[in-house]
Write an enzyme that holds these catalytic residues in place. Structure first.
Site, mmCIF file in Angstrom:
data_model
loop_
_atom_site.group_PDB
_atom_site.id
_atom_site.type_symbol
_atom_site.label_atom_id
_atom_site.label_comp_id
_atom_site.label_asym_id
_atom_site.label_seq_id
_atom_site.Cartn_x
_atom_site.Cartn_y
_atom_site.Cartn_z
ATOM 1 N N CYS A 48 76.570 6.933 -5.925
ATOM 2 C CA CYS A 48 76.943 8.191 -5.258
ATOM 3 C C CYS A 48 78.343 8.125 -4.637
ATOM 4 C CB CYS A 48 75.894 8.538 -4.206
ATOM 5 S SG CYS A 48 74.322 9.004 -4.954
ATOM 6 N N THR A 50 79.649 4.962 -3.264
ATOM 7 C CA THR A 50 79.682 3.889 -2.257
ATOM 8 C C THR A 50 81.016 3.137 -2.279
ATOM 9 O OG1 THR A 50 77.490 3.460 -3.240
ATOM 10 C CG2 THR A 50 78.087 2.178 -1.281
ATOM 11 N N THR A 51 81.396 2.663 -3.454
ATOM 12 C CA THR A 51 82.582 1.805 -3.587
ATOM 13 C C THR A 51 83.836 2.573 -3.169
ATOM 14 O OG1 THR A 51 81.442 0.938 -5.522
ATOM 15 C CG2 THR A 51 83.739 0.247 -5.210
ATOM 16 N N HIS A 100 72.662 0.136 0.336
ATOM 17 C CA HIS A 100 72.019 1.214 -0.433
ATOM 18 C C HIS A 100 70.653 1.552 0.170
ATOM 19 C CE1 HIS A 100 75.031 1.242 -3.488
ATOM 20 N NE2 HIS A 100 74.703 0.108 -4.058
ATOM 21 N N ARG A 119 75.519 12.347 -3.668
ATOM 22 C CA ARG A 119 76.076 12.959 -4.881
ATOM 23 C C ARG A 119 74.959 13.722 -5.558
ATOM 24 N NH1 ARG A 119 78.799 9.303 -9.769
ATOM 25 N NH2 ARG A 119 80.063 10.973 -10.642
ATOM 26 N N SER A 127 75.377 8.272 -14.027
ATOM 27 C CA SER A 127 76.173 7.126 -13.599
ATOM 28 C C SER A 127 75.287 5.874 -13.473
ATOM 29 C CB SER A 127 76.841 7.459 -12.260
ATOM 30 O OG SER A 127 77.658 6.409 -11.837
ATOM 31 N N SER A 223 93.305 4.694 -3.275
ATOM 32 C CA SER A 223 91.873 4.955 -3.517
ATOM 33 C C SER A 223 91.653 5.967 -4.634
ATOM 34 C CB SER A 223 91.198 5.456 -2.228
ATOM 35 O OG SER A 223 91.732 6.706 -1.848
ATOM 36 N N ARG A 247 84.015 4.306 -13.870
ATOM 37 C CA ARG A 247 83.748 4.748 -15.239
ATOM 38 C C ARG A 247 84.466 6.041 -15.596
ATOM 39 N NH1 ARG A 247 79.893 8.041 -17.874
ATOM 40 N NH2 ARG A 247 79.432 8.877 -15.802
ATOM 41 N N GLY A 249 84.274 9.101 -13.125
ATOM 42 C CA GLY A 249 84.675 9.724 -11.867
ATOM 43 C C GLY A 249 84.756 11.240 -11.927
HETATM 44 P P1 A3P Z 1 80.743 7.543 -12.685
HETATM 45 O O1 A3P Z 1 79.827 6.542 -13.306
HETATM 46 O O2 A3P Z 1 80.201 8.941 -12.788
HETATM 47 O O3 A3P Z 1 82.146 7.464 -13.188
HETATM 48 P P2 A3P Z 1 78.934 3.582 -6.541
HETATM 49 O O4 A3P Z 1 80.161 2.957 -6.010
HETATM 50 O O5 A3P Z 1 78.059 4.204 -5.508
HETATM 51 O O6 A3P Z 1 78.224 2.656 -7.465
HETATM 52 O O7 A3P Z 1 79.395 4.844 -7.418
HETATM 53 C C1 A3P Z 1 80.068 4.664 -8.646
HETATM 54 C C2 A3P Z 1 80.560 6.023 -9.122
HETATM 55 O O8 A3P Z 1 81.686 6.416 -8.314
HETATM 56 C C3 A3P Z 1 81.069 5.944 -10.558
HETATM 57 O O9 A3P Z 1 80.819 7.242 -11.119
HETATM 58 C C4 A3P Z 1 82.546 5.681 -10.333
HETATM 59 O O10 A3P Z 1 83.367 5.966 -11.430
HETATM 60 C C5 A3P Z 1 82.813 6.628 -9.164
HETATM 61 N N1 A3P Z 1 84.051 6.294 -8.459
HETATM 62 C C6 A3P Z 1 84.444 5.106 -7.964
HETATM 63 N N2 A3P Z 1 85.679 5.180 -7.445
HETATM 64 C C7 A3P Z 1 86.081 6.454 -7.628
HETATM 65 C C8 A3P Z 1 87.285 7.166 -7.307
HETATM 66 N N3 A3P Z 1 88.311 6.556 -6.729
HETATM 67 N N4 A3P Z 1 87.353 8.485 -7.635
HETATM 68 C C9 A3P Z 1 86.300 9.103 -8.224
HETATM 69 N N5 A3P Z 1 85.152 8.482 -8.561
HETATM 70 C C10 A3P Z 1 85.033 7.173 -8.262
#
Ligand code: A3P
Length: 297
Positions: A48, A50-51, A100, A119, A127, A223, A247, A249
């Site tokens: 959603c 997190t990263t 999480h 999300r 995702s 970011s 992936r 985004g």
């Molecule tokens: P997608 O798989 O739809 O691309 P988490 O960190 O909670 O695991 O979430 C990962 C999702 O956040 C992935 O989505 C990833 O691409 C997206 N994400 C990570 N960094 C991002 C950024 N800077 N901008 C937009 N989406 C981002």
């Protein structure tokens, strides 16, 4: 219907579903961590955002400067239930911690801060499907199909449990003084506003930092999806090149995966689980069938 042998591999720990190979000792230890005043928790159901929020928090704390070469985000802002309490307690202050976990399992302190990001469940499912395929050793699902994964997701039989349990547990506390609820979609549509919101929530010293245009621009650039995807090994354990962690985004990728029937089923679950909350309206502009459901009610 879930076909057992086609499911990703998971392990159950005290009734909670975790990825296979996840250390149960760290999980138990993490849950018993005693939070300290000033701790910053970044809490989200997997996939959603997190990263992304973790890195924004890192950048706000460090005046927009990226992680130093060789440093990984997963060690700078570790996952509580993945690393355990000793690792987290040894972090320098201000301590930022990822989790999480649902609200009721997350260690609480009234002077700690909790940033929750959610999300829409449709994009989250897609995702999470890719995530599950890509961490081959954890899930053994590299050849799994979206249809197989969808059945696990809608049944709530995926790691960290049911999407809606997590969402509702946090959203119920959205007005608490030490909880900030964000959405991935708002972050995506207006990252500057989200950075300001996070900084303001963290305190005036952080808000002052982001009022500096140079720092703000560094935070936003470092970011951004483009910048983060150039540096794939900083965010997660290594994955195959064709299955990056950062992936796509995007908002709305779910439309490339969901059948009409799957859309209807997840919409029904959404409506049923969020009835009586204002979550009902959170994503209705993105998901036409949610808007239609709303109009019918
Ligand atoms: P997608 O798989 O739809 O691309 P988490 O960190 O909670 O695991 O979430 C990962 C999702 O956040 C992935 O989505 C990833 O691409 C997206 N994400 C990570 N960094 C991002 C950024 N800077 N901008 C937009 N989406 C981002």
């Amino acid at each position: 219907m879930i076909i057992e042998e086609k499911k990703p591999r998971y392990t159950m720990h005290n009734g909670f579903r975790m990825p296979m190979g996840f250390p149960p000792e760290a999980f138990s230890s993490g849950l018993s961590y005693q939070p300290q005043p000033g701790d910053i928790f970044i809490a989200a159901y997997p996939k959603c955002g997190t990263t992304w929020v973790q890195y924004i928090v890192w950048l706000i704390i460090h005046d927009g400067e990226p992680l130093p070469p060789g440093k990984r985000l997963r060690e700078a802002i570790p996952m509580l239930e993945g690393f355990g309490k000793e690792f987290v307690a040894a972090l320098p202050s201000p301590r930022a911690i990822k989790t999480h976990l649902p609200y009721q399992m997350t260690p609480y302190h009234p002077e700690a801060k909790y940033i929750h990001v959610c999300r829409n469940p449709f994009d989250c499912a897609v995702s999470f499907y890719h995530h599950t395929k890509g961490f081959m050793e954890d899930y053994d699902f590299v050849n799994g199909s979206f249809d197989e994964y969808f059945e696990c997701f809608i049944a709530g039989e995926v790691d960290w449990g049911d999407y809606f349990d997590n969402l509702l547990s946090w959203y119920e506390h959205k007005n608490a003084h030490n909880v900030l609820c964000l959405t991935y979609e708002n972050l995506k549509n207006n990252p500057q506003e989200a950075v300001n919101q996070i900084a303001a929530f963290l305190g005036s010293e952080y808000l002052d930092k982001v009022k500096n245009e140079q720092i703000l621009n560094k935070i936003l650039t470092n970011s951004s999806f483009e910048r983060m995807s150039q540096d794939p090994n900083r965010w997660a354990t290594p994955r195959p090149d064709n299955m990056p962690f950062i992936r796509k985004g995007q908002i709305g990728d779910w439309k490339n995966y969901f059948s009409e029937h799957q859309t209807k089923r997840l919409t029904e679950k959404f409506v049923q689980r969020t009835k009586g909350t204002d979550l009902e309206k959170l994503w209705s502009n993105l998901i036409p069938c949610l808007a239609a459901e709303e109009a019918n009610n």
